[in-house]
Design a protein around this motif. Sequence first.
Motif, short mmCIF file in Angstrom:
data_model
loop_
_atom_site.label_atom_id
_atom_site.label_comp_id
_atom_site.label_asym_id
_atom_site.label_seq_id
_atom_site.Cartn_x
_atom_site.Cartn_y
_atom_site.Cartn_z
N ASP A 263 24.45 -3.75 2.03
CA ASP A 263 24.10 -3.92 3.52
C ASP A 263 22.84 -3.24 4.36
OD1 ASP A 263 26.42 -5.01 3.85
OD2 ASP A 263 26.95 -4.06 4.81
N TYR A 264 22.45 -2.44 3.57
CA TYR A 264 21.59 -1.34 4.43
C TYR A 264 19.97 -1.51 3.12
CZ TYR A 264 24.64 0.07 7.76
OH TYR A 264 24.94 0.51 9.34
N THR A 265 20.47 -1.08 2.15
CA THR A 265 19.57 -1.08 1.25
C THR A 265 19.39 -2.18 0.32
OG1 THR A 265 20.68 -0.15 -0.52
CG2 THR A 265 19.72 1.69 0.97
N GLY A 266 20.41 -3.36 0.03
CA GLY A 266 20.25 -4.26 -0.09
C GLY A 266 20.72 -3.96 -2.28
N GLY A 267 21.08 -3.25 -2.09
CA GLY A 267 22.53 -2.53 -3.28
C GLY A 267 21.13 -2.85 -4.59
N PRO A 268 22.06 -2.86 -5.71
CA PRO A 268 20.97 -2.83 -7.26
C PRO A 268 19.88 -3.90 -6.55
CG PRO A 268 23.00 -2.94 -7.30
CD PRO A 268 23.19 -3.19 -5.38
N SER A 269 19.56 -4.87 -6.20
CA SER A 269 18.73 -6.04 -5.94
C SER A 269 17.25 -6.13 -4.67
CB SER A 269 19.26 -6.63 -5.75
OG SER A 269 20.45 -7.26 -4.61
N GLY A 270 17.67 -4.38 -4.61
CA GLY A 270 16.71 -4.32 -3.99
C GLY A 270 15.88 -4.42 -2.83
N LEU A 271 15.03 -4.04 -1.95
CA LEU A 271 14.60 -4.61 -0.60
C LEU A 271 13.09 -4.61 -0.73
CD1 LEU A 271 16.06 -4.19 2.66
CD2 LEU A 271 14.91 -1.63 1.82
N SER A 272 13.19 -6.03 -0.55
CA SER A 272 12.27 -6.44 -0.18
C SER A 272 11.23 -7.07 1.20
CB SER A 272 11.52 -7.95 -0.96
OG SER A 272 12.91 -9.08 -0.23
N GLY A 273 10.31 -7.47 1.12
CA GLY A 273 9.26 -7.84 2.37
C GLY A 273 8.77 -6.61 3.21
N ILE A 274 9.35 -5.38 2.65
CA ILE A 274 8.25 -4.13 3.11
C ILE A 274 6.72 -4.46 3.29
CG2 ILE A 274 8.05 -1.80 3.42
CD1 ILE A 274 10.30 -1.65 0.84
N PRO A 275 6.37 -4.08 4.76
CA PRO A 275 4.99 -4.24 5.26
C PRO A 275 4.28 -3.59 4.22
CG PRO A 275 5.93 -3.63 7.47
CD PRO A 275 7.27 -4.25 6.04
N ASN A 276 2.51 -3.74 4.53
CA ASN A 276 1.91 -3.03 3.90
C ASN A 276 1.15 -2.09 5.01
OD1 ASN A 276 0.83 -5.18 1.89
ND2 ASN A 276 0.75 -3.81 0.78
N LEU A 277 0.29 -1.28 4.57
CA LEU A 277 0.49 -0.38 6.13
C LEU A 277 -1.49 -0.89 6.20
CD1 LEU A 277 1.07 3.35 4.58
CD2 LEU A 277 1.69 2.27 6.53
N SER A 278 -1.18 -0.16 7.81
CA SER A 278 -2.95 -1.15 8.03
C SER A 278 -3.21 -0.12 9.36
CB SER A 278 -2.95 -2.52 8.80
OG SER A 278 -1.72 -2.82 9.96
N ALA A 279 -4.97 -0.27 9.23
CA ALA A 279 -5.44 1.19 9.84
C ALA A 279 -6.13 0.26 10.67
CB ALA A 279 -5.96 1.94 9.78
N GLY A 280 -6.38 -0.13 11.82
CA GLY A 280 -7.15 -1.13 12.71
C GLY A 280 -7.48 -1.82 12.18
N SER A 281 -8.73 -3.54 11.63
CA SER A 281 -8.84 -4.25 11.32
C SER A 281 -8.59 -3.86 9.66
CB SER A 281 -9.99 -4.80 11.31
OG SER A 281 -10.79 -4.13 10.80
N ILE A 282 -8.10 -3.24 8.61
CA ILE A 282 -7.47 -2.64 7.53
C ILE A 282 -6.30 -3.02 7.14
CG2 ILE A 282 -8.79 -1.78 5.50
CD1 ILE A 282 -10.42 -0.02 7.43
N THR A 283 -5.60 -3.62 6.79
CA THR A 283 -4.74 -4.27 6.15
C THR A 283 -4.64 -3.36 4.20
OG1 THR A 283 -4.44 -5.79 7.19
CG2 THR A 283 -2.91 -5.61 4.86
N PHE A 284 -4.34 -2.58 4.20
CA PHE A 284 -4.22 -1.86 2.89
C PHE A 284 -3.19 -2.75 1.67
CE2 PHE A 284 -4.41 1.64 5.81
CZ PHE A 284 -6.22 2.20 4.72
N ASP A 285 -3.81 -3.77 1.25
CA ASP A 285 -3.34 -4.74 0.50
C ASP A 285 -3.86 -4.84 -0.90
OD1 ASP A 285 -5.27 -5.79 1.94
OD2 ASP A 285 -4.91 -7.66 2.57
N SER A 286 -4.84 -4.21 -0.90
CA SER A 286 -5.70 -4.26 -2.28
C SER A 286 -5.98 -3.41 -3.31
CB SER A 286 -7.00 -5.38 -2.48
OG SER A 286 -7.67 -3.68 -1.99
N ASP A 287 -5.32 -3.97 -4.36
CA ASP A 287 -5.55 -2.46 -5.36
C ASP A 287 -6.63 -0.69 -4.64
OD1 ASP A 287 -3.70 -3.57 -6.59
OD2 ASP A 287 -4.47 -4.03 -7.80
N VAL A 288 -8.11 -1.64 -4.42
CA VAL A 288 -9.04 -0.37 -4.50
C VAL A 288 -8.47 0.27 -2.69
CG1 VAL A 288 -11.34 0.05 -3.66
CG2 VAL A 288 -10.20 -1.58 -5.81
N LYS A 289 -7.98 -0.73 -1.82
CA LYS A 289 -7.89 -0.02 -0.78
C LYS A 289 -6.43 0.95 -1.12
CE LYS A 289 -9.25 -3.93 1.95
NZ LYS A 289 -8.52 -4.92 2.48
#
Lengths: 319, 250
Positions: free
Chosen positions: A130-156
């Motif tokens: 119910d909490y963890t999604g079990g063996p199939s995992g947990l998805s949709g965790i947000p990327n971190l962001s600071a101000g206008s930068i969202t850490f969504d690319s590999d270099v960031k």
Amino acid sequence: MKKELLKFLAFAVLVLAAPYALSGGYIMNVLVFVGINTMLAVALNLLLGYAGQISLGHAGFFGLGAYLSGILTTTAGWNPWLVMPLAAALVGVMAFVIGFPILKLKGHYLAMATLGLGIIIYIVFNETVDYTGGPSGLSGIPNLSAGSITFDSDVKNYYLIWSFTLAVCLFAINLANSRVGRALRAIHDSEVAARVVGVNARLLKVQIFALSAMISALAGSLYAHTMTFISPASFGFNFSIELLTMVVIGGLGSIYGSFLGAALLTLLPEFLRAAQDYDIVIYGGMLMVMVMFMPGGLVRGVPDLVRKLVKPRGGDRHA
Amino acid sequence: MLEVSGITQIFGGVTALEDVSFSINKSDITGVIGPNGAGKTTLFNIITGIYTQTAGKVILEGRDVSGLPAERLAPLGMVRTFQNIELFGGMTVLENVMVGMHTRSSCGLLACSLKMPWAMKEESRIRAGALRWLEFAGIADLADVVAGNLPFGQGRLLEIARSLAVEPRIILMDEPAAGLNSQETLGLARLIRSIRDMGITVVLVEHDMELVMDICDRIVVLNLGKKLAEGTPREIQDNREVIAAYLGDE
């Protein structure tokens, strides 16, 4: 002390400049993992290499950080930056409480107890669907962001993770060369002598266990936010062993050794794709060879080897 | 200074010590002697909080410290050395002594790791203090040597320097002369005297009778777990029971 600082600065410059020398999303992505694994190896090294206490359950603490961040930022919708220290603190408190009975044990018994702890945590991830999604995992965790930068690319992500990793390394280096670090190494070498000069070995071991768990949880939170998807498979017993291998291969009691070990064991599988399922055999073989021929790990063994090769035979060097 | 009363220690069915009582005067050098198996080391382990006795009390400067663990005794001014020297082998000589100053410093994990100004100040105080103790023990030139590589005699001096860094009021030494050559033993005797001259009470378990008779103010003799005699070196040398215990009845 000055030398220590210069070494660290050189390391930091190397790390920060790497993206300019290397390119491609794939390699950056691998280097993000090197960063996370370095953090984990440093955490385990504080416990194993400095205080001399083994843990085969560190993947569990890593997972707890990841799941606490994952669940609280998705289901509960809390701010990721707020959850991160909270998760680390919670895991730290938990490790502190469990540490008191567990760290009374020594050697194999401590290994078994921490192994059990890791397995229990792993089972909890799988079963609390119910909490963890079990063996199939947990998805949709947000990327971190600071101000206008969202850490969504590999270099960031690379810069995000490595700024934490560098901070953790500096923290650990300072700790190792301080009053507390010396007390830890003293416990490692002779617990009875450390106690006689007034080191509260029992409390200090528990404190370092908790600190080590907290750093692992922090690495877990960062992992969850960069991957955006987590599943129990990443936090099982195998990963605890992999962490142990990183620390031993790199060099017990050396922070840069932990980086070397983490880098090697993260990069190697990328080259060993061809070997497929035999990679675990190769790890085992590496561990055996290292323990037999380079018990000090890469960080001490390689310079020794180079010196042996460079110096002609018969040259006397005993110091 | 230190008083033990009615110490009894039973291991399984074996009585290692039986109702041992004596007291040690401040600033004396007191020797604890006796044939092998007399219970000397067991007694030391009880006094210094390594073992907990079956019965009896240990009173340190008027305070009952029976059953307190070793790490609680150092801050109260009691420290010891070991028969088979216990060094921190992977650390340098200087670092070993710096650990000795653990109870005389206080910075916690966070302050140390974040290099807070007061932690840095304390660090340099610890370093300077440790160097002074190395000089006192005559091994300052070895400061950067890894302790595990020291020859036995110098290891012994290091262990003493590390103990002194605790700033104890009483130091217990378990066979400090064991494994030393005669030259080193002479140096040790001088060192022990100068420790006493600083006002530190010294208790030693020792087999080297020449050393014991030379430097001790008082001697306690144990045999088969019991106190056999107590007195000045002179009195002990003339004591018939002591002679009998060492040489056999005749």
